[in-house]
Write a protein that holds these residues in place. Structure first.
Motif, short mmCIF file in Angstrom:
data_model
loop_
_atom_site.label_atom_id
_atom_site.label_comp_id
_atom_site.label_asym_id
_atom_site.label_seq_id
_atom_site.Cartn_x
_atom_site.Cartn_y
_atom_site.Cartn_z
N ASP A 169 28.76 22.19 -21.30
CA ASP A 169 29.67 23.25 -20.85
C ASP A 169 29.32 24.58 -21.50
O ASP A 169 29.35 25.64 -20.85
CB ASP A 169 31.12 22.88 -21.18
CG ASP A 169 31.66 21.77 -20.31
OD1 ASP A 169 31.00 21.39 -19.33
OD2 ASP A 169 32.76 21.26 -20.64
N CYS A 170 29.02 24.54 -22.77
CA CYS A 170 28.67 25.77 -23.49
C CYS A 170 27.43 26.42 -22.90
O CYS A 170 27.38 27.64 -22.71
CB CYS A 170 28.47 25.46 -24.98
SG CYS A 170 28.04 26.91 -25.96
N TYR A 171 26.44 25.60 -22.60
CA TYR A 171 25.21 26.15 -22.01
C TYR A 171 25.51 26.80 -20.66
O TYR A 171 25.07 27.92 -20.39
CB TYR A 171 24.17 25.05 -21.86
CG TYR A 171 22.94 25.49 -21.10
CD1 TYR A 171 22.06 26.42 -21.63
CD2 TYR A 171 22.67 24.98 -19.84
CE1 TYR A 171 20.95 26.83 -20.93
CE2 TYR A 171 21.56 25.38 -19.12
CZ TYR A 171 20.70 26.31 -19.67
OH TYR A 171 19.59 26.73 -18.97
N LYS A 172 26.28 26.12 -19.84
CA LYS A 172 26.59 26.65 -18.50
C LYS A 172 27.45 27.92 -18.58
O LYS A 172 27.20 28.90 -17.87
CB LYS A 172 27.33 25.59 -17.68
CG LYS A 172 26.47 24.40 -17.27
CD LYS A 172 25.46 24.79 -16.21
CE LYS A 172 24.69 23.58 -15.71
NZ LYS A 172 23.66 23.96 -14.71
N LEU A 173 28.45 27.90 -19.47
CA LEU A 173 29.39 29.02 -19.54
C LEU A 173 28.85 30.23 -20.30
O LEU A 173 29.14 31.37 -19.95
CB LEU A 173 30.69 28.56 -20.23
CG LEU A 173 31.62 27.64 -19.43
CD1 LEU A 173 32.73 27.12 -20.34
CD2 LEU A 173 32.21 28.41 -18.25
N GLU A 174 28.07 29.96 -21.35
CA GLU A 174 27.76 31.03 -22.29
C GLU A 174 26.27 31.33 -22.47
O GLU A 174 25.93 32.33 -23.11
CB GLU A 174 28.38 30.70 -23.67
CG GLU A 174 29.86 30.42 -23.63
CD GLU A 174 30.47 30.31 -25.01
OE1 GLU A 174 30.13 31.13 -25.89
OE2 GLU A 174 31.30 29.40 -25.22
N PRO A 176 30.12 29.46 -30.83
CA PRO A 176 30.58 29.83 -29.49
C PRO A 176 32.09 29.67 -29.35
O PRO A 176 32.64 28.66 -29.79
CB PRO A 176 29.83 28.85 -28.57
CG PRO A 176 28.61 28.47 -29.36
CD PRO A 176 29.04 28.46 -30.79
N ALA A 177 32.73 30.66 -28.75
CA ALA A 177 34.20 30.68 -28.74
C ALA A 177 34.82 30.48 -27.36
O ALA A 177 36.02 30.26 -27.25
CB ALA A 177 34.69 32.02 -29.32
N ARG A 178 34.01 30.56 -26.32
CA ARG A 178 34.58 30.54 -24.97
C ARG A 178 34.61 29.15 -24.34
O ARG A 178 35.17 28.98 -23.26
CB ARG A 178 33.79 31.49 -24.08
CG ARG A 178 34.00 32.96 -24.42
CD ARG A 178 32.95 33.87 -23.79
NE ARG A 178 32.57 33.44 -22.44
CZ ARG A 178 31.38 33.68 -21.92
NH1 ARG A 178 30.46 34.31 -22.64
NH2 ARG A 178 31.09 33.28 -20.70
N THR A 179 34.00 28.17 -24.99
CA THR A 179 33.93 26.83 -24.41
C THR A 179 35.07 25.99 -24.96
O THR A 179 35.13 25.72 -26.17
CB THR A 179 32.58 26.16 -24.75
OG1 THR A 179 31.52 26.99 -24.28
CG2 THR A 179 32.49 24.79 -24.11
N LYS A 219 34.40 23.91 -30.73
CA LYS A 219 34.45 23.95 -32.19
C LYS A 219 35.05 22.68 -32.76
O LYS A 219 34.52 22.11 -33.74
CB LYS A 219 35.25 25.16 -32.67
CG LYS A 219 35.26 25.31 -34.19
CD LYS A 219 35.89 26.62 -34.63
CE LYS A 219 35.80 26.77 -36.14
NZ LYS A 219 36.38 28.07 -36.60
N GLU A 220 36.15 22.20 -32.19
CA GLU A 220 36.80 21.00 -32.71
C GLU A 220 35.88 19.79 -32.59
O GLU A 220 35.74 19.01 -33.54
CB GLU A 220 38.09 20.74 -31.92
CG GLU A 220 39.16 21.81 -32.08
CD GLU A 220 38.94 23.03 -31.21
OE1 GLU A 220 39.72 23.99 -31.34
OE2 GLU A 220 37.96 23.03 -30.40
N THR A 221 35.23 19.64 -31.44
CA THR A 221 34.35 18.49 -31.22
C THR A 221 33.13 18.54 -32.13
O THR A 221 32.78 17.54 -32.77
CB THR A 221 33.90 18.44 -29.74
OG1 THR A 221 35.05 18.23 -28.92
CG2 THR A 221 32.92 17.30 -29.52
N MET A 222 32.49 19.68 -32.22
CA MET A 222 31.26 19.77 -33.00
C MET A 222 31.54 19.71 -34.50
O MET A 222 30.71 19.24 -35.28
CB MET A 222 30.50 21.04 -32.64
CG MET A 222 30.00 21.07 -31.20
SD MET A 222 29.00 19.63 -30.72
CE MET A 222 27.54 19.87 -31.73
#
Length: 323
Positions: free
Chosen positions: A54-59, A104-107, A111-114
């Motif tokens: 998701d982070c890659y796609k979004l950010e 990264p802050a928009r996904t 942060k919680e998962t990683m």
């Protein structure tokens, strides 16, 4: 020829002796092996896959294809039509997670998962280092203490989140150029569907086969030094793919920059006095050299043939000579 796959859950039962031997073989003969049943919940790994994708796609993805240096350089090379290959750049979107940098802050949930994932990986790394202590005949906690420059928690634990997007000309650029890892122990959660990671074994490049929910382990340069060459830091690379994006999440348990790394005295006492002895150096000095020589033969980093020339002095000499 598949790399070794080891059931880590067998370490605490009747299979302990066999499992210890398998890990020793992985460190000594391969420098790479895969752990299954490693204790990290599958549910957490599934969340890691989701938030990283998701982070890659979004950010990340749009910027890579529109503004990244690899994309621009490859386009320029294609337009020249001279058959050259990009030699000094990688087809990789990458960012680093550590305790003191911005994430990264928009996904949602990233942060919680990683944070949870990194805590589990760090515990696994420390368990593996204790196994390595025992296999090498070192006191329990020896490697961890060396990496932490004595007592405390000063070792660096970082996580590199990488994606290797589809490449229109995979023959012209590497996903990641061949290299060995500078640090201690590396724990990789690789894509289970898209291949691409290869290691150099007996002069041949072989695939690190994708295996669902496994953790790929490899030993870095500092474990090669600490073991005086008994453990191997192995060349590896990532190939580009024309039609698929590959995910790769590598975590590094590295020495602190002020840690002094040298072959363990206990090992030197057991070995032939005429055997080559790796040098003693401060890890921060070593990293200065590694930054310059990462994709070149690794022997100069260890001071082969330099005879009492320190790592820092070698770096100064190399830069002055224009190497």
């Amino acid at each position: 020829m598949p790399i070794p796959v080891i059931d880590f859950s067998m370490l605490n039962g009747e299979g302990r002796i066999k499992t210890m031997a398998q890990i020793a073989n992985g460190c000594e003969e391969w420098g790479f092996f895969q752990l299954v049943n490693h204790g990290i919940p599958v549910e957490l790994l599934e969340r890691v896959k989701k938030v990283s994708s998701d982070c890659y796609k979004l950010e990340r993805e749009e910027n890579f294809f529109n503004n990244s240096t690899p994309r621009k350089r490859l386009k320029e090379l294609v337009e020249k039509k001279n058959g050259d290959k990009l030699e000094n750049i990688d087809w990789e979107d990458v960012f680093l997670l550590s305790d003191d940098n911005e994430w990264p802050a928009r996904t949602p949930g990233f942060k919680e998962t990683m944070t949870e994932y990194r805590a589990e990986l760090k515990k696994l790394a420390e368990k593996l280092m204790e196994v390595m202590d025992e296999n090498l005949g070192l006191p329990k906690g020896y490697i961890k203490k060396a990496f932490n420059a004595g007592e405390g928690e000063t070792a660096f634990f970082g996580t590199k989140v990488s994606h290797y997007p589809p490449c229109p000309h995979p023959e012209m650029v590497n996903g990641l150029r061949a290299h060995t890892d500078a640090g201690g122990i590396i724990l990789l959660f690789q894509d289970e569907e898209v291949e691409g990671l290869e290691i150099l074994k007996d002069g041949k490049w072989i695939d690190v086969q994708p295996l669902p929910n496994s953790i790929v382990i490899n030993t870095g340069d500092q474990l090669e030094v600490l073991s005086n060459g008994k453990y191997k830091s192995v060349w590896h690379r990532v190939q580009t793919m024309p039609d698929r994006t590959r995910r790769s999440i590598a975590s590094f348990y590295n020495p602190s920059y002020n840690a002094t790394i040298e072959p363990a005295t206990e090992l030197l006492e057991k070995e032939d006095v005429n055997q080559f002895q790796y040098p003693r150096f401060v890890f921060g000095d070593y990293m200065s050299i590694y930054t310059e020589l990462k994709f070149l033969p690794k022997e100069p980093r260890y001071g082969y043939g330099l005879e009492a020339v320190s790592i820092a002095a070698y770096l100064e000499f190399s830069l002055e000579a224009g190497d």
